[in-house]
Design a protein around this motif. Structure first.
Motif, PDB file in Angstrom:
ATOM      1  N   SER A  41     107.822  73.031  -3.694  1.00  0.00           N
ATOM      2  CA  SER A  41     109.917  72.944  -3.469  1.00  0.00           C
ATOM      3  C   SER A  41     110.977  71.811  -3.981  1.00  0.00           C
ATOM      4  CB  SER A  41     110.375  74.425  -2.862  1.00  0.00           C
ATOM      5  OG  SER A  41     109.971  73.879  -1.715  1.00  0.00           O
ATOM      6  N   TRP A  42     110.164  71.194  -3.138  1.00  0.00           N
ATOM      7  CA  TRP A  42     111.007  69.853  -3.018  1.00  0.00           C
ATOM      8  C   TRP A  42     111.635  68.463  -4.341  1.00  0.00           C
ATOM      9  CZ3 TRP A  42     114.864  70.100   0.477  1.00  0.00           C
ATOM     10  CH2 TRP A  42     114.791  70.272   1.404  1.00  0.00           C
ATOM     11  N   TRP A  45     114.362  67.021  -5.129  1.00  0.00           N
ATOM     12  CA  TRP A  45     114.502  66.423  -4.347  1.00  0.00           C
ATOM     13  C   TRP A  45     114.169  64.817  -4.347  1.00  0.00           C
ATOM     14  CZ3 TRP A  45     118.310  67.602   0.233  1.00  0.00           C
ATOM     15  CH2 TRP A  45     118.482  69.223   0.032  1.00  0.00           C
ATOM     16  N   HIS A 106     114.943  72.837   5.522  1.00  0.00           N
ATOM     17  CA  HIS A 106     115.679  74.294   4.941  1.00  0.00           C
ATOM     18  C   HIS A 106     115.318  74.844   6.182  1.00  0.00           C
ATOM     19  CE1 HIS A 106     115.690  77.620   1.794  1.00  0.00           C
ATOM     20  NE2 HIS A 106     116.587  76.843   1.600  1.00  0.00           N
ATOM     21  N   ARG A 261     127.511  79.267  -2.411  1.00  0.00           N
ATOM     22  CA  ARG A 261     126.264  78.948  -2.627  1.00  0.00           C
ATOM     23  C   ARG A 261     125.291  80.041  -1.023  1.00  0.00           C
ATOM     24  NH1 ARG A 261     124.814  74.216  -4.171  1.00  0.00           N
ATOM     25  NH2 ARG A 261     123.053  75.278  -4.629  1.00  0.00           N
ATOM     26  N   THR A 266     118.440  74.834  -2.188  1.00  0.00           N
ATOM     27  CA  THR A 266     117.290  73.914  -2.542  1.00  0.00           C
ATOM     28  C   THR A 266     116.896  73.497  -3.947  1.00  0.00           C
ATOM     29  OG1 THR A 266     116.317  74.019  -0.562  1.00  0.00           O
ATOM     30  CG2 THR A 266     117.372  73.006   0.204  1.00  0.00           C
ATOM     31  N   ILE A 267     117.340  75.282  -3.919  1.00  0.00           N
ATOM     32  CA  ILE A 267     116.333  75.097  -5.328  1.00  0.00           C
ATOM     33  C   ILE A 267     116.694  75.381  -6.863  1.00  0.00           C
ATOM     34  CG2 ILE A 267     114.022  75.328  -4.167  1.00  0.00           C
ATOM     35  CD1 ILE A 267     113.759  78.766  -4.209  1.00  0.00           C
ATOM     36  N   ASP A 268     117.772  76.013  -5.814  1.00  0.00           N
ATOM     37  CA  ASP A 268     118.807  77.008  -7.158  1.00  0.00           C
ATOM     38  C   ASP A 268     119.595  75.684  -8.721  1.00  0.00           C
ATOM     39  OD1 ASP A 268     121.627  76.362  -6.054  1.00  0.00           O
ATOM     40  OD2 ASP A 268     121.153  78.449  -5.108  1.00  0.00           O
ATOM     41  N   TRP A 271     121.277  72.761  -6.842  1.00  0.00           N
ATOM     42  CA  TRP A 271     120.765  72.062  -5.648  1.00  0.00           C
ATOM     43  C   TRP A 271     121.334  70.148  -5.488  1.00  0.00           C
ATOM     44  CZ3 TRP A 271     118.213  67.272  -6.529  1.00  0.00           C
ATOM     45  CH2 TRP A 271     118.045  66.693  -7.762  1.00  0.00           C
ATOM     46  N   ARG A 272     121.466  69.875  -6.561  1.00  0.00           N
ATOM     47  CA  ARG A 272     121.346  68.352  -6.512  1.00  0.00           C
ATOM     48  C   ARG A 272     123.348  68.363  -5.861  1.00  0.00           C
ATOM     49  NH1 ARG A 272     121.111  63.810  -9.524  1.00  0.00           N
ATOM     50  NH2 ARG A 272     119.721  64.574 -11.170  1.00  0.00           N
TER      51      ARG A 272
END
Length: 286
Positions: A41-42, A45, A106, A261, A266-268, A271-272
């Motif tokens: 999921s990261w 990132w 997260h 949000r 962190t994943i949608d 995220w950026r």
């Protein structure tokens, strides 16, 4: 394959990431995932932070499967993992690094980030929508509803608990459209250990709770807490109460609220924006 160490058991993947970080002159950044997600999921990132000059590590929780498909096929591997066991696993990996890393987490990974920072392991830390710890008192109804997936059945303490799409939509993806919510569910959602939810829920009733953070350790380092204004799993009241307890630390403690949000921040698709908020904080201190 796993490697037995004097402390814990880490995977070949985790050991390789440590070796890569130690071979680099860049500051390491350790990304800690939460319940119902995996280290993958990261991935975006990792790219963002490495483009900015850091070297990234994405350790799993003990026995994490490699893929979402594998996790759904073998949910039993998630069962029986408590907060201390998971935190100790992360610590064993961090202590293999040649220098203190930045730690970013997260949800329950945010709580783990606070625990690890409280152990003096972080050069700086970012806790995004962090699960509550002992001393954080607010318990909004939305958070109770999200946690009730596991808490409604005491037997779930020793089980892995999956989210249905409807439960994921409420707990994670309430702030995105239906199509994106379905994509996120299929691409990221995996079963999660029930035990940490029970530990966090009972933290203020149990003086020996594993959901405990040393928020006053002078070696904690600078900390940013990121909250989402539409988060139904860790609403603002919980994040802000965590901030107030962390603010007792003599180090820098800041909080920011992301507008529009939810818990999937962190994943949608946005995220950026969150990653850049974290990155700007990290750049100031590491």
């Amino acid at each position: 394959m796993t490697i037995a160490t004097a402390d814990k058991t880490i995977t070949d993947r985790e050991a390789a990431q440590v070796d890569r970080a130690n071979a680099s002159s860049a500051t390491p950044v350790v990304f800690v995932h939460g319940l119902w997600l995996l280290p993958s999921s990261w991935d975006r990132w990792v790219t963002r932070f490495e483009e900015a000059g850091y070297v990234a590590l994405t350790p799993g929780w003990p026995d994490d499967p490699k893929t979402v498909a594998e996790a759904r096929e073998h949910p039993e591997v998630f069962a029986g993992k408590g907060i201390t066991e998971i935190a100790d696993h992360e610590e064993a990996i961090i202590r293999r690094l040649d220098r203190k890393p930045v730690i970013i987490g997260h949800s329950f990974g945010g709580l783990l980030t606070m625990i690890l920072a409280g152990r003096g392991l972080a050069a700086a830390s970012v806790a995004i929508s962090p699960a509550p710890f002992r001393g954080v008192l607010p318990l909004p109804l939305a958070a109770l509803r999200s946690a009730s997936v596991a808490l409604r059945n005491p037997a779930n303490w020793n089980r892995a608990v999956p989210l249905s799409y409807e439960q994921f939509r409420y707990s994670f993806a309430n702030a995105v459209g239906e199509d994106e919510a379905k994509e996120l569910y299929l691409g990221y959602s995996v079963p999660g250990a029930g035990e940490p939810l029970f530990q966090a829920a009972s933290a203020n009733l149990n003086p020996w709770s594993e959901a405990k953070v040393n928020s006053t350790n002078p070696e904690r380092g600078p900390m940013l807490i990121v909250s989402a204004d539409s988060d139904q799993t860790v609403p603002w009241a919980i994040a802000n109460a965590s901030y107030k307890r962390q603010k007792r630390n003599r180090g820098v403690t800041e909080i920011v609220k992301m507008t529009g949000r939810g818990h999937a921040l962190t994943i949608d698709a946005g995220w950026r924006e969150v990653a850049d908020e974290a990155l700007e904080f990290v750049k100031r201190f590491a």
